[in-house]
Design a protein around this motif. Structure first.
Motif, short mmCIF file in Angstrom:
data_model
loop_
_atom_site.label_atom_id
_atom_site.label_comp_id
_atom_site.label_asym_id
_atom_site.label_seq_id
_atom_site.Cartn_x
_atom_site.Cartn_y
_atom_site.Cartn_z
N GLY A 1 0.83 -1.18 0.00
CA GLY A 1 0.00 0.00 0.00
C GLY A 1 0.87 1.24 0.00
O GLY A 1 1.81 1.36 -0.80
N MET A 2 0.61 2.16 0.91
CA MET A 2 1.35 3.43 0.94
C MET A 2 2.76 3.23 1.48
O MET A 2 2.96 2.89 2.64
CB MET A 2 0.59 4.43 1.82
CG MET A 2 1.27 5.79 1.90
SD MET A 2 0.31 6.98 2.87
CE MET A 2 -0.89 7.48 1.63
N VAL A 3 3.73 3.41 0.60
CA VAL A 3 5.14 3.27 0.96
C VAL A 3 5.84 4.60 0.69
O VAL A 3 5.78 5.12 -0.44
CB VAL A 3 5.84 2.16 0.14
CG1 VAL A 3 7.26 1.94 0.65
CG2 VAL A 3 5.04 0.87 0.19
N HIS A 4 6.49 5.14 1.69
CA HIS A 4 7.18 6.42 1.53
C HIS A 4 8.63 6.15 1.11
O HIS A 4 9.47 5.86 1.93
CB HIS A 4 7.15 7.22 2.83
CG HIS A 4 7.58 8.64 2.66
ND1 HIS A 4 7.55 9.56 3.68
CD2 HIS A 4 8.05 9.33 1.58
CE1 HIS A 4 7.98 10.73 3.25
NE2 HIS A 4 8.29 10.61 1.97
N THR A 5 8.88 6.23 -0.19
CA THR A 5 10.24 6.11 -0.71
C THR A 5 10.66 7.45 -1.29
O THR A 5 9.85 8.37 -1.45
CB THR A 5 10.33 5.02 -1.80
OG1 THR A 5 9.50 5.40 -2.90
CG2 THR A 5 9.88 3.67 -1.26
N GLU A 6 11.94 7.54 -1.63
CA GLU A 6 12.45 8.84 -2.06
C GLU A 6 12.00 9.24 -3.46
O GLU A 6 12.08 10.41 -3.84
CB GLU A 6 13.99 8.85 -1.99
CG GLU A 6 14.70 7.93 -2.96
CD GLU A 6 14.98 6.54 -2.42
OE1 GLU A 6 15.95 5.93 -2.88
OE2 GLU A 6 14.21 6.07 -1.55
N GLU A 7 11.52 8.28 -4.26
CA GLU A 7 11.29 8.60 -5.66
C GLU A 7 9.88 8.33 -6.20
O GLU A 7 9.50 8.92 -7.19
CB GLU A 7 12.29 7.83 -6.53
CG GLU A 7 13.72 8.30 -6.37
CD GLU A 7 14.65 7.65 -7.38
OE1 GLU A 7 14.34 6.55 -7.86
OE2 GLU A 7 15.68 8.26 -7.69
N PHE A 8 9.11 7.44 -5.58
CA PHE A 8 7.85 7.01 -6.20
C PHE A 8 6.93 8.19 -6.53
O PHE A 8 6.55 8.40 -7.69
CB PHE A 8 7.12 6.00 -5.31
CG PHE A 8 5.81 5.53 -5.91
CD1 PHE A 8 5.79 4.51 -6.83
CD2 PHE A 8 4.62 6.14 -5.55
CE1 PHE A 8 4.59 4.08 -7.40
CE2 PHE A 8 3.40 5.72 -6.11
CZ PHE A 8 3.39 4.70 -7.04
N SER A 9 6.55 8.96 -5.53
CA SER A 9 5.64 10.08 -5.77
C SER A 9 6.31 11.21 -6.53
O SER A 9 5.67 11.91 -7.32
CB SER A 9 5.07 10.59 -4.44
OG SER A 9 4.16 9.67 -3.91
#
Length: 251
Positions: A180-188
């Protein structure tokens, strides 16, 4: 005996890079496949310095000739983590750019098909192969503005589900991990064309979204189960996310 070999696509950052670290720590010789040579070479060097086995291989999963050449150069393959993917844009169906939809399908679906087809003979020959498809909760439920990405990840989900049926009786497991919601440096940041402010708002006020390590540990756990244990589908979300459209925010 030589170490088992795991191929991780999209290994230059985020979930892919984290998965490479976790699998190397679990005793795998990890082949880092991604387009950005500097990133995967630095990661391979990091893992090697730590006494682990890693190799960098520049690869675009949408380039079938390059994928076939990569596969031909392998001495073995025990696990494949199809992680390369990504989202572009958050426009409605009415306003979406068809080029973005085409790119998302090529990477998230055809890319998985290319690498899986190329490595499947080696995975079968290993006697206990594992194919992991990193899909998304987007592949299981739609949301406004997500049509193209949802369609692509649903394609990846269906690919995994179909492959599992078709490989019945063969010594290969097919595992789907749907984060689900994953906070990575590049996705968003990639999704919004480099607009850092807009990308940051996705996670604004969300207590403890998943990290790349959370997903990588989950992938590694699934791969390292005994060979007869198949984790067909594992959906992993942060506690603050009940669905694709219901997310708790403190502000």
């Amino acid at each position: 005996m030589s170490s088992p070999v795991a191929v991780v696509t999209g290994a230059s950052s985020g979930i892919g890079a984290a998965t490479a670290r976790w699998l190397a720590g679990a005793g795998y010789r990890v082949l880092l496949a991604a387009r950005r040579a500097d990133r995967i070479e630095a990661l391979a060097e990091e893992l090697t310095r730590a006494g682990q086995e890693a190799e960098a291989h520049v690869l675009d999963v949408t380039d079938r000739a390059a994928v076939d050449a990569f596969a031909a150069g392998l001495d073995r393959c025990d696990a494949l983590v199809n992680n390369a993917g990504g989202a572009l844009g958050l426009e409605t169906v009415a306003d979406a750019d068809p080029a973005n939809w085409r790119t998302m399908y090529e990477v998230n679906v055809v890319g998985v098909l290319n690498v899986t087809q190329a490595l499947l003979p080696a995975l079968v020959d290993s006697g206990a192969g594992t194919v992991v498809v990193v899909s998304s909760t987007a592949g299981h439920a739609t949301y406004e503005g997500g049509g193209g990405y949802v369609a692509a990840k649903h394609g990846a989900h269906v690919l995994a589900e179909t492959l599992r049926l078709e490989l019945l009786g063969q010594p290969v497991r097919v595992i789907e991990i749907a984060p689900g919601m994953v906070h990575t440096e590049e996705f968003s940041l990639t999704r919004f064309g480099g607009d850092a402010e807009r990308a940051a708002k996705v996670y604004e006020g969300v207590p403890d979204p998943l990290t790349a390590d959370d997903v990588a540990e989950t992938i590694t756990w699934a791969i390292t189960r005994p060979p007869h244990v198949n984790v067909d589908l594992l959906v992993v979300r942060p506690r603050a996310q009940a669905s694709n459209t219901r997310v708790y925010r403190t502000s």
